[in-house]
Design a protein around this motif. Structure first.
Motif, PDB file in Angstrom:
ATOM      1  N   HIS A  27       0.703  -1.283   0.057  1.00 11.45           N
ATOM      2  CA  HIS A  27      -0.144   0.068  -0.201  1.00 11.45           C
ATOM      3  C   HIS A  27       0.880   1.246  -0.005  1.00 11.45           C
ATOM      4  O   HIS A  27       0.622   2.276  -0.673  1.00 11.45           O
ATOM      5  CB  HIS A  27      -0.814  -0.087   1.181  1.00 11.45           C
ATOM      6  CG  HIS A  27      -1.808   1.145   1.374  1.00 11.45           C
ATOM      7  ND1 HIS A  27      -1.490   2.338   1.891  1.00 11.45           N
ATOM      8  CD2 HIS A  27      -3.165   1.530   0.754  1.00 11.45           C
ATOM      9  CE1 HIS A  27      -2.533   3.152   1.857  1.00 11.45           C
ATOM     10  NE2 HIS A  27      -3.588   2.387   0.912  1.00 11.45           N
ATOM     11  N   GLN A  28       1.934   1.353   0.937  1.00 13.88           N
ATOM     12  CA  GLN A  28       2.576   2.484   1.215  1.00 13.88           C
ATOM     13  C   GLN A  28       3.271   2.970  -0.080  1.00 13.88           C
ATOM     14  O   GLN A  28       3.363   3.934  -0.730  1.00 13.88           O
ATOM     15  CB  GLN A  28       3.752   2.377   2.330  1.00 13.88           C
ATOM     16  CG  GLN A  28       4.440   3.551   2.726  1.00 13.88           C
ATOM     17  CD  GLN A  28       3.428   4.862   3.053  1.00 13.88           C
ATOM     18  OE1 GLN A  28       2.588   4.542   3.652  1.00 13.88           O
ATOM     19  NE2 GLN A  28       4.030   5.931   2.519  1.00 13.88           N
ATOM     20  N   ASN A  83      -4.412  -2.963  -1.442  1.00  6.17           N
ATOM     21  CA  ASN A  83      -5.696  -2.743  -0.659  1.00  6.17           C
ATOM     22  C   ASN A  83      -6.009  -3.676   0.319  1.00  6.17           C
ATOM     23  O   ASN A  83      -6.757  -3.583   1.307  1.00  6.17           O
ATOM     24  CB  ASN A  83      -7.055  -2.709  -1.581  1.00  6.17           C
ATOM     25  CG  ASN A  83      -7.267  -1.141  -2.132  1.00  6.17           C
ATOM     26  OD1 ASN A  83      -6.483  -0.379  -1.548  1.00  6.17           O
ATOM     27  ND2 ASN A  83      -7.695  -0.943  -3.119  1.00  6.17           N
ATOM     28  N   LEU A 121      -2.120  -1.434   5.879  1.00  9.90           N
ATOM     29  CA  LEU A 121      -3.073  -0.433   5.967  1.00  9.90           C
ATOM     30  C   LEU A 121      -3.878  -0.495   6.993  1.00  9.90           C
ATOM     31  O   LEU A 121      -4.684   0.457   7.539  1.00  9.90           O
ATOM     32  CB  LEU A 121      -3.636  -0.785   4.483  1.00  9.90           C
ATOM     33  CG  LEU A 121      -5.037   0.042   4.031  1.00  9.90           C
ATOM     34  CD1 LEU A 121      -4.654   1.479   3.885  1.00  9.90           C
ATOM     35  CD2 LEU A 121      -5.604  -0.348   2.709  1.00  9.90           C
ATOM     36  N   SER A 135     -10.403   3.456   5.453  1.00  3.90           N
ATOM     37  CA  SER A 135      -9.078   3.460   5.243  1.00  3.90           C
ATOM     38  C   SER A 135      -8.840   4.276   3.899  1.00  3.90           C
ATOM     39  O   SER A 135      -9.913   4.006   3.001  1.00  3.90           O
ATOM     40  CB  SER A 135      -8.706   2.221   5.313  1.00  3.90           C
ATOM     41  OG  SER A 135      -9.279   1.459   4.257  1.00  3.90           O
ATOM     42  N   HIS A 138      -8.014   3.687   1.089  1.00  2.00           N
ATOM     43  CA  HIS A 138      -7.910   2.445  -0.014  1.00  2.00           C
ATOM     44  C   HIS A 138      -7.465   3.083  -1.320  1.00  2.00           C
ATOM     45  O   HIS A 138      -7.708   4.346  -1.619  1.00  2.00           O
ATOM     46  CB  HIS A 138      -9.096   1.588   0.083  1.00  2.00           C
ATOM     47  CG  HIS A 138     -10.283   2.243  -0.653  1.00  2.00           C
ATOM     48  ND1 HIS A 138     -10.434   2.326  -2.019  1.00  2.00           N
ATOM     49  CD2 HIS A 138     -11.381   2.919   0.018  1.00  2.00           C
ATOM     50  CE1 HIS A 138     -11.633   3.225  -2.172  1.00  2.00           C
ATOM     51  NE2 HIS A 138     -12.157   3.254  -1.000  1.00  2.00           N
TER      52      HIS A 138
END
Length: 403
Positions: A52-53, A321, A326, A340, A342
């Motif tokens: 995610h990051q 995701n 996350l 969140s 996403h």
């Protein structure tokens, strides 16, 4: 367990999916190194980001990464990118970088404000009701994809673009055929030409007398800054980007809810929880697997790997995701979980322009369906559901339902 790049099946890894989530191989990369080299259908290999990051950073960093895919970069591979229906990049925001991108995006943003979308809302509710009536009249079993999920977004786009009522049936049929992956190349090219001719006529008419729709507004407010090719490109992009994505969310999302009856009951009976449920469906299903590959214009470090200037970089949204970095217990589908950030609508300058429209369509269509048919259930065993795993936008081929 160490995951080496050799363990990742290389055939179109960015399109591999398993039921509602990412393919185990891709999730394996995320749990391991996070980044791996993969072959691409258009020649050079690319780095695949899965965390995610990392994906968020890539999409936010327009200084280091530009849209890396160019028609002239193609080898003997497929000649047409599905996003490039207009044949060139005029008006196609997805393949543009700043400053051209920003110029067009600014003009369009006003058309997609939540306020403008609210104006469309009664018409969207009407389109949804008409399709529920038609399903009820047809009686069970019905195909939720063909009779509900596909036609609704198509008619909403007609509304948005100002396609006259008399043309909507034909427009819808053409759109449906354009999304048929089994169609021979020649027919696809012919359909592309027909759609282009239709859009050209639509723009020419709007130049003469602009209506209240999106094309009319663009002409009224920016007629001297926009070429016809750009307006047609924008219309085409909205058709392609706005149809299959939302319709696949409606089909796949309904199946996800049917598999989780407790979650389905919340969406059906608690209107205030519906917006959150839509976000969780977007996160958990992530029907858009990736976006245009990016090209590094300088050396960048990612997860211990150096991406060199000139390297292509792609990314997997379903894996990102469901990243434990996350949120907690990311594999669990829970429509009540706190919001969140996403990446279902992407991130950064190409964050989905139509997100307010897609959210509104889902917010209306899911509860309406579940209320109309409280006993809705799949008419085939889960094992027999046909997931459309080879398409660029993930979804279901069909979903026979009964009630």
């Amino acid at each position: 367990m160490a995951h080496h790049s050799s363990e990742v099946p290389t055939d179109a890894i960015d399109r591999q999916r398993t039921e509602f989530g990412p393919a185990p191989a891709v999730a394996g990369v995320r749990e391991g190194a996070g980044i791996v080299r993969v072959p691409t259908p258009f020649g050079p290999s690319a780095w695949l980001l899965t965390r995610h990051q990392d994906v968020r950073e890539l999409l936010a960093d327009t200084e280091s990464f530009v849209n890396g895919w160019r028609p002239q970069d193609l080898t003997d591979g497929p000649e047409r990118d599905p996003r490039q229906l207009s044949g060139d990049r005029s008006g196609n925001l997805l393949s543009l970088d700043p400053p051209e991108h920003n110029r067009l995006r600014r003009m369009l943003t006003r058309e997609f404000t939540v306020r403008r979308m609210r104006r469309l809302e009664p018409r969207v509710a009407e389109i949804v009701e008409q399709h529920l009536d038609a399903m009820a009249e047809h009686g069970p079993p019905a195909d939720l994809v063909a009779q509900y999920a596909l036609p609704i977004p198509s008619l909403v786009i007609c509304e948005l673009l100002g396609v006259p009522t008399a043309d909507q049936g034909e427009f819808q049929e053409r759109t449906r055929r354009q999304l048929d992956t089994t169609l021979p190349e020649q027919d696809k090219a012919e359909l592309g030409r027909e759609m282009l001719a239709y859009m050209t006529g639509l723009v020419e008419r709007a130049r003469r007398e602009p209506g209240e729709d999106l094309i009319g507004m663009l002409i009224r407010e920016h007629s001297d800054e926009l070429t016809d090719a750009e307006i047609i490109g924008i219309a085409n992009l909205l058709l392609v980007a706005g149809h299959e994505t939302t319709s696949n969310m409606l089909g796949l999302g309904t199946l996800a809810l049917l598999r989780h009856p407790d979650q389905l009951a919340i969406v059906r009976d608690e209107p205030e929880k519906v917006p959150g449920a839509v976000e969780e469906l977007m996160r958990w299903l992530s029907v858009v697997n990736s976006g245009s590959p990016r090209m590094a214009v300088r050396d960048v470090e990612f997860g211990g790997a150096t991406i060199r200037r000139g390297d292509l970089v792609t990314f997997d949204l379903p894996a990102a995701n469901r990243d434990p970095g996350l949120l907690d217990d990311p594999e669990r589908f829970d429509v009540t979980r706190p919001q969140s950030p996403h990446l279902g609508f992407g991130h950064g300058i190409h964050h989905c322009l139509g997100a307010p429209l897609a959210r509104m369509e889902m917010r209306i269509a899911f509860p309406a369906l579940l209320r109309r048919f409280p006993d809705l259930r799949s008419a085939v065993p889960f094992e027999e559901v046909a997931f459309a795993s080879t398409k660029a936008i993930y979804g279901l081929e069909e979903l026979p339902v009964t009630w």
